[in-house]
Design a protein around this motif. Structure first.
Motif, mmCIF file in Angstrom:
data_model
loop_
_atom_site.group_PDB
_atom_site.id
_atom_site.type_symbol
_atom_site.label_atom_id
_atom_site.label_comp_id
_atom_site.label_asym_id
_atom_site.label_seq_id
_atom_site.Cartn_x
_atom_site.Cartn_y
_atom_site.Cartn_z
ATOM 1 N N PHE A 120 12.324 35.138 -46.171
ATOM 2 C CA PHE A 120 12.685 33.736 -45.987
ATOM 3 C C PHE A 120 13.835 33.563 -45.009
ATOM 4 C CE2 PHE A 120 10.109 33.436 -49.763
ATOM 5 C CZ PHE A 120 9.480 32.211 -49.614
ATOM 6 N N THR A 121 14.672 34.557 -44.837
ATOM 7 C CA THR A 121 15.688 34.474 -43.785
ATOM 8 C C THR A 121 15.026 34.412 -42.420
ATOM 9 O OG1 THR A 121 17.299 35.685 -45.128
ATOM 10 C CG2 THR A 121 17.702 35.580 -42.759
ATOM 11 N N GLY A 122 13.965 35.204 -42.227
ATOM 12 C CA GLY A 122 13.214 35.120 -40.978
ATOM 13 C C GLY A 122 12.599 33.755 -40.774
ATOM 14 N N PHE A 123 12.021 33.172 -41.855
ATOM 15 C CA PHE A 123 11.469 31.820 -41.762
ATOM 16 C C PHE A 123 12.559 30.819 -41.356
ATOM 17 C CE2 PHE A 123 8.066 32.775 -45.236
ATOM 18 C CZ PHE A 123 7.368 33.532 -44.309
ATOM 19 N N ARG A 127 9.036 14.661 -33.790
ATOM 20 C CA ARG A 127 8.178 15.012 -34.927
ATOM 21 C C ARG A 127 8.190 16.524 -35.161
ATOM 22 N NH1 ARG A 127 3.231 16.922 -34.672
ATOM 23 N NH2 ARG A 127 3.020 16.270 -32.491
ATOM 24 N N ARG A 128 8.083 17.275 -34.107
ATOM 25 C CA ARG A 128 8.082 18.725 -34.237
ATOM 26 C C ARG A 128 9.426 19.228 -34.776
ATOM 27 N NH1 ARG A 128 5.108 18.084 -29.252
ATOM 28 N NH2 ARG A 128 2.994 18.946 -29.480
ATOM 29 N N ARG A 129 10.485 18.613 -34.315
ATOM 30 C CA ARG A 129 11.809 19.042 -34.777
ATOM 31 C C ARG A 129 11.983 18.762 -36.263
ATOM 32 N NH1 ARG A 129 17.511 16.908 -33.945
ATOM 33 N NH2 ARG A 129 18.796 18.781 -33.964
ATOM 34 N N ILE A 130 11.475 17.637 -36.732
ATOM 35 C CA ILE A 130 11.564 17.319 -38.168
ATOM 36 C C ILE A 130 10.804 18.362 -38.986
ATOM 37 C CG2 ILE A 130 10.834 15.668 -39.926
ATOM 38 C CD1 ILE A 130 11.419 13.426 -37.899
ATOM 39 N N ILE A 131 9.625 18.753 -38.512
ATOM 40 C CA ILE A 131 8.841 19.765 -39.220
ATOM 41 C C ILE A 131 9.613 21.075 -39.315
ATOM 42 C CG2 ILE A 131 6.788 21.221 -39.071
ATOM 43 C CD1 ILE A 131 5.340 18.812 -37.830
ATOM 44 N N ASN A 132 10.163 21.523 -38.196
ATOM 45 C CA ASN A 132 10.878 22.804 -38.193
ATOM 46 C C ASN A 132 12.150 22.753 -39.024
ATOM 47 O OD1 ASN A 132 9.677 23.105 -34.908
ATOM 48 N ND2 ASN A 132 9.301 24.659 -36.476
ATOM 49 N N VAL A 133 12.903 21.661 -38.942
ATOM 50 C CA VAL A 133 14.126 21.551 -39.736
ATOM 51 C C VAL A 133 13.792 21.520 -41.223
ATOM 52 C CG1 VAL A 133 16.048 20.043 -40.327
ATOM 53 C CG2 VAL A 133 15.495 20.458 -37.936
ATOM 54 N N THR A 134 12.749 20.784 -41.607
ATOM 55 C CA THR A 134 12.357 20.723 -43.015
ATOM 56 C C THR A 134 11.958 22.097 -43.531
ATOM 57 O OG1 THR A 134 11.554 18.462 -42.665
ATOM 58 C CG2 THR A 134 10.841 19.589 -44.671
ATOM 59 N N ALA A 135 11.163 22.816 -42.741
ATOM 60 C CA ALA A 135 10.758 24.163 -43.157
ATOM 61 C C ALA A 135 11.960 25.092 -43.244
ATOM 62 C CB ALA A 135 9.733 24.729 -42.172
ATOM 63 N N ALA A 136 12.891 24.962 -42.300
ATOM 64 C CA ALA A 136 14.076 25.817 -42.316
ATOM 65 C C ALA A 136 14.940 25.526 -43.540
ATOM 66 C CB ALA A 136 14.885 25.615 -41.037
ATOM 67 N N VAL A 137 15.117 24.259 -43.887
ATOM 68 C CA VAL A 137 15.920 23.907 -45.057
ATOM 69 C C VAL A 137 15.246 24.408 -46.327
ATOM 70 C CG1 VAL A 137 16.789 21.996 -46.429
ATOM 71 C CG2 VAL A 137 17.010 21.930 -43.939
ATOM 72 N N TYR A 138 13.937 24.218 -46.409
ATOM 73 C CA TYR A 138 13.189 24.683 -47.591
ATOM 74 C C TYR A 138 13.373 26.185 -47.782
ATOM 75 C CZ TYR A 138 9.114 25.793 -50.523
ATOM 76 O OH TYR A 138 8.287 26.257 -51.515
ATOM 77 N N THR A 139 13.148 26.950 -46.730
ATOM 78 C CA THR A 139 13.250 28.408 -46.854
ATOM 79 C C THR A 139 14.696 28.853 -47.071
ATOM 80 O OG1 THR A 139 13.272 28.551 -44.426
ATOM 81 C CG2 THR A 139 11.162 28.870 -45.541
ATOM 82 N N ALA A 140 15.664 28.128 -46.488
ATOM 83 C CA ALA A 140 17.066 28.477 -46.731
ATOM 84 C C ALA A 140 17.421 28.262 -48.200
ATOM 85 C CB ALA A 140 17.975 27.633 -45.831
ATOM 86 N N ILE A 141 16.866 27.208 -48.811
ATOM 87 C CA ILE A 141 17.103 26.973 -50.240
ATOM 88 C C ILE A 141 16.525 28.118 -51.066
ATOM 89 C CG2 ILE A 141 16.469 25.480 -52.181
ATOM 90 C CD1 ILE A 141 16.641 23.100 -50.253
ATOM 91 N N VAL A 142 15.338 28.598 -50.671
ATOM 92 C CA VAL A 142 14.740 29.728 -51.388
ATOM 93 C C VAL A 142 15.630 30.965 -51.276
ATOM 94 C CG1 VAL A 142 12.747 31.258 -51.514
ATOM 95 C CG2 VAL A 142 12.410 28.825 -51.060
ATOM 96 N N VAL A 143 16.185 31.218 -50.095
ATOM 97 C CA VAL A 143 17.093 32.355 -49.920
ATOM 98 C C VAL A 143 18.293 32.227 -50.850
ATOM 99 C CG1 VAL A 143 18.662 33.513 -48.305
ATOM 100 C CG2 VAL A 143 16.395 32.814 -47.539
#
Length: 817
Positions: free
Chosen positions: A437-440, A461-477
């Motif tokens: 998830f750090t890689g994600f 739109r693309r930036r929102i997708i990437n930021v959302t995915a990054a925040v989600y995976t950072a929370i998992v980490v």
């Protein structure tokens, strides 16, 4: 004590070495192969040459099977990992909570797939999140992604293999009753599987093959059939029964009555969510191999990502729903797995063979998914080493063109991890997700920065997708680091920053070296000539510990340096031994002085440093120290050598105008060679011509069996020559000729105010040097390329050569017509 002991005149040794020791070549002209090479050739097969490397572009169906096995296989254990956390706390309520927990995991899969669609659209080279981080945050920050991916690859091997072993033992639980190893059957099976993967990849197994795609489709199809059959039975067949009890202890069923908003329940749900996050692993594999896809690479990669994510989501949702219906409980031993219990219930006795199909497909895809790391880890390590953040020996290809060093490192580390946790998947999960998830996270934030910088069409739109995915995976980490800290995540939390620091520290060393070279190159480009020391006196010292063949070889080498002063030096730490050395020196008739230097404190490095410093202090004096060293096999050498010569050479090299040279000498091999020559000489003198011929034939057979190296390094039969093409080895007079061969080496030599580009061209008969004056390079002229040369050949004692010949570059393996 400091004595000069000249030897008496009348020496019987030429150049300090007997004549019969002046060559290393066997009588038959071949070079003897080492035991290590013979063993490697026997185990791995004949060596491959660079021309045998090929690139295979993958179609979408084949790429889906090859590149998605890691991601799709995680569905086999994702649901079970969630239940392992829920069942001991909330008991049967776990089979209700499994559904919303699965929805959270599916949301994560969707976000990661959407995020990596942006990655493969922009970055179509190998590297995935590492390349994204490097291009957007710089090479140093990118090492966070590099360490994350390297850890991911290591733990992927361990998790996939452990889960595959559990699938095998689930199908054949009798394996757990085998004497001695029965209690550790998962560990034994996993270790064997990893060793087989290592061996296969060292031999050069390629992932881009149909055999690696088959498990992906077999697993997806069989599990999808199980889910559909289970759904049909639930809706139209009277419902599915609950799973019955299996031998062995299951995870205890808890009876917690806490509310969902209590701290204990939130903590438990966080642990379950973290475990379920393991289902997302492997989705990024496509981004690491975009360059292997057929054009258009970006579009094909996006379609494969969406297809892979859809399959994973369907399988995880179906397996979780079946667990909700059948109440399949995970077992402490790791088997039978939840998936195995579901297959047994769904297919029942009427189609029980499908139970074994599901288990076989599960084991195959898990082992195949683990094998993907044996491709990904070495290539990523080579990529990072190419950026000078890992040791450069990780970029070297081995015997069969595989990145062998990376494969061996991955094998050792993954085996250590498997043995440490007993090949238990739940025990490996804490090591798993932090790296993944750090890689994600790095990929998501890196792409967000890219969109902000480039601002292409639809970038918001693309930036929102990437930021959302990054925040989600950072929370998992963060969740993993907290809730799994005491179960092993602490090791990753500590090791992770340490590895990042070490990579950056190593890069600093490489950069310092590169800057020094750049400064030297800048001075050359500015026309500043290098300092040319003018030594009027050249002193060569031979450090002698005994009078043996290694010493004779060192003396012969030292004489070849043509010094103005040559003498041998022995540091006396044992008077009796020094006296014996003195007597042997005189007996063997050396014609150079032997100097004895008393060293009562036995500090040989300091004594050698003082001696060399005194000699080098004289004006216009260069000192060279020659250190003979007996050679042994690598393993035996580690036991017998105390590295005294290396320590001396290290301190001597720090003295200005001084250098140290270690002369290794294979005493054992040379003695065997001399013994064989002596035996052949006696046989010839006795007139035993027939036995001698037999011995020579036997030696030739052994040389052929060992893979004697031919001049072009191919070891194969000579290629047929085209009409008008001469063999290099048959050139004996100056004339105009045409030759063909392979470029084996190139070099550039300064000549007055110009330079000469030299290329050594070889065929099966000899070597010819092509000299191109006034050239520093020729496009396409590089080692391994076949060329045709035409011009006047000159023949000297040093070999044949052509000056400025006409040349033609041939395709690899092409012969003239």
């Amino acid at each position: 004590m400091r004595n000069h002991l000249p030897a008496p005149h009348g020496t019987g040794l030429a150049n300090g070495l007997p004549d019969e020791l002046s060559t290393d070549v066997l009588p038959g002209g071949g070079l003897p192969e080492t035991f290590g090479f013979k063993l490697k050739r026997k185990l791995l097969g004949p060596p491959l040459v660079n021309e045998q490397m090929s690139e295979q572009r993958l179609s979408r169906p084949l790429a889906l099977g090859v590149l998605s096995c890691d991601g799709i296989s995680s569905a086999a254990y994702g649901t079970e990992e969630i239940l392992i956390e829920l069942v001991p706390i909330v008991g049967l309520a776990a089979f209700t909570l499994i559904l919303p927990m699965t929805l959270l995991v599916l949301a994560g899969i969707a976000l990661v797939v959407l995020s990596y669609r942006e990655v493969v659209s922009v970055y179509t080279r190998a590297g995935g999140s590492y390349v994204v981080a490097r291009e957007n945050f710089g090479p140093r920050v990118a090492q966070v992604a590099a360490v994350a991916l390297l850890i991911d690859y290591v733990v992927t091997v361990a998790v996939q293999v452990a889960a595959g072993s559990a699938a095998i033992v689930s199908a054949f639980p009798q394996l757990g009753n085998i004497p001695v190893i029965g209690s550790n059957i998962l560990t034994v099976t996993s270790v064997i599987a990893v060793l087989i993967m290592c061996y296969g990849n060292l031999r050069g197994i390629r992932e881009a093959g149909r055999s690696f795609a088959l498990p992906t489709y077999l697993f997806s199809g069989s599990v999808a059939l199980m889910i559909i059959a289970g759904l049909f039975r639930e809706l139209f067949g009277g419902g599915l029964p609950h799973v019955g009890a299996y031998p062995g202890p299951a995870f205890p069923i808890g009876h917690s009555t806490q509310g969902l908003l209590s701290f204990g329940m939130i903590y438990m749900l966080a642990r379950a969510f973290a475990n379920g996050g393991s289902s997302l692993t492997g989705i990024e594999a496509v981004s690491n191999a975009v360059g292997a896809l057929r054009p258009p690479e970006g579009r094909n990669a996006r379609q494969i990502l969406v297809t892979q994510g859809s399959i994973v989501a369907f399988l995880i949702a179906g397996i979780s729903w079946l667990a909700h219906i059948t109440h399949a409980i995970p077992y402490l031993a790791g088997y039978p797995t939840v998936l195995a219990q579901e297959a047994n219930v769904v297919f029942g006795s009427g189609a029980h063979f499908m139970y074994f199909v599901v288990q076989a497909a599960t084991a195959l895809i898990l082992f195949t998914g683990g094998n993907t790391s044996f491709s990904g880890f070495p290539y990523l390590a080579s990529f990072v080493a190419g950026d000078s953040f890992l040791p450069r020996w990780l970029t070297k290809r081995g015997h069969r063109l595989a990145l062998s060093n990376g494969i061996i490192v991955l094998t050792v580390v993954s085996l250590a991890l498997l043995i440490a946790v007993g090949a238990n998947v739940n025990g490996l999960i804490p090591f798993y997700a932090i790296g993944v998830f750090t890689g994600f996270t790095m990929a998501g934030f890196g792409m967000a920065k890219y969109h902000k910088r480039v601002k292409e069409r639809g970038w918001r739109r693309r930036r929102i997708i990437n930021v959302t995915a990054a925040v989600y995976t950072a929370i998992v980490v963060a969740i993993f680091a907290i809730v799994k800290f005491t179960e092993g995540a602490w090791l990753i939390v500590i090791v992770f920053p340490v590895l990042v620091f070490l990579l950056i520290r190593l890069n600093r060393e490489y950069r310092m070296e590169s800057e020094v070279l750049e400064n030297i190159g800048g001075r050359r480009a500015a026309g500043i000539p290098p300092r040319q020391p003018n030594y009027s006196r050249r002193v060569v010292l031979i450090f002698v510990d005994d009078v043996d063949l290694a010493t004779f070889a060192a003396i012969r080498y030292a004489r070849g340096l043509r010094p103005t002063t040559l003498r041998a030096v022995h540091f006396v730490i044992d008077g009796d031994r020094a006296q014996q050395l003195h007597e042997k020196w005189i007996r063997f008739g050396q014609d150079i002085p032997l100097e004895m230097i008393d060293t009562p404190d036995r500090r040989l490095t300091r004594a050698s440093l003082e001696l060399v410093s005194r000699e080098a202090a004289a004006k216009s004096t260069q000192v060279t120290v020659v250190l003979p060293r007996r050679g042994y096999s690598p393993l035996l050498g580690r036991l017998l050598h105390d590295r005294t010569a290396d320590k001396m050479a290290e301190v001597i090299s720090q003295v200005p105008d001084a250098a140290a040279t270690i002369i290794p000498f294979d005493v054992e091999g040379r003695v065997h060679l001399l013994h064989a020559r002596h035996a052949a000489s006696l046989a010839a003198q006795a007139g035993e011509s027939e036995p001698a011929a037999t011995v020579r034939a036997k030696d030739g057979q052994q040389a052929a069996a060992a893979g004697t190296v031919t001049l072009n390094g191919s070891g194969g039969p000579p290629a047929e020559r085209a009409p008008g093409v001469s063999a290099i080895g048959e050139l004996s007079t100056a004339r105009k000729v045409t030759v063909e061969g392979k470029v084996s080496a190139i070099s550039i030599h300064p000549v007055e105010n110009s330079c000469v580009f030299e290329a050594a061209v070889t065929d099966h008969t000899g070597v010819l040097t092509a000299k191109f004056y006034g050239r520093t390079s020729i496009p396409g002229f590089e080692p391994g390329v076949r060329v045709r040369l035409a011009g006047k050949v000159s023949v000297r004692e040093t070999g044949s050569f052509m000056i400025n010949p006409a040349y033609e570059l041939l395709a690899r393996g092409e012969q003239g017509e």
